[in-house]
Design an enzyme around this catalytic site. Sequence first.
Site: not given
Length: 229
Positions: A70, A83, A192
């Site tokens: 998202d 990011f 992640h």
Amino acid sequence: MNQAVNDVKIEPSWKEALAVEFASQYFTELKKFLVEERQTQVVYPPGNQIFSAFNYTPFDAVKLVIVGQDPYHGPGQANGLCFSVAPGTKLPPSLVNIFKELHTDLECAIGKNGDLTSWAKQGVLLLNTTLTVRAASPASHQGKGWEQFTDQTIRLLSEKKKGLVFLLWGRPAQLKEKLIDTSKHFVLKAAHPSPLSAYNGFFGCRHFSQANKILIDQGKTPIHWILEG
């Protein structure tokens, strides 16, 4: 090119590559959802930045793809690049960890600038799988059609290009590997960079130097990862 395609404001090479998507029923419904959503909700990023990843990195210029999820859902953060945050914005935790790994990998000083536009201009497609989000409501625009659109983006890159480097951080990004022809592209996978998972394999992955080595070995210009500011 039909009117539905002409209405989309996106870099010309991507408009041509994704014309079938823009003309599709699901994309028409997605646009209708966004129009209705903006009538009652704050949506990020601003409308003119939804396709920033595509506008800064034309189809033919793509050398490397970083897959996010998202957009950031806080005020003034999202700028259409995964990011990345707008200049002058406090760095989110995942981006802080990306910069920590960059510092470890390339032994470089890191400033407070979290705007990754300079990466995008060098051929790094910073692609979120969902391109919009409701303010303060993560995952609120998932399942509305963006995933179909961005999956097709990855599929097209895999089919039409050769020797791309895909950085897949975290399980959701790694699920996109099935869209990539790994016989002609390079896939680097790690945890992640979120504080919840960065110590499980993101730190120490050295993807930045590995990606540049792959590019150099193909005779391509490496990415200058260091940001000014």
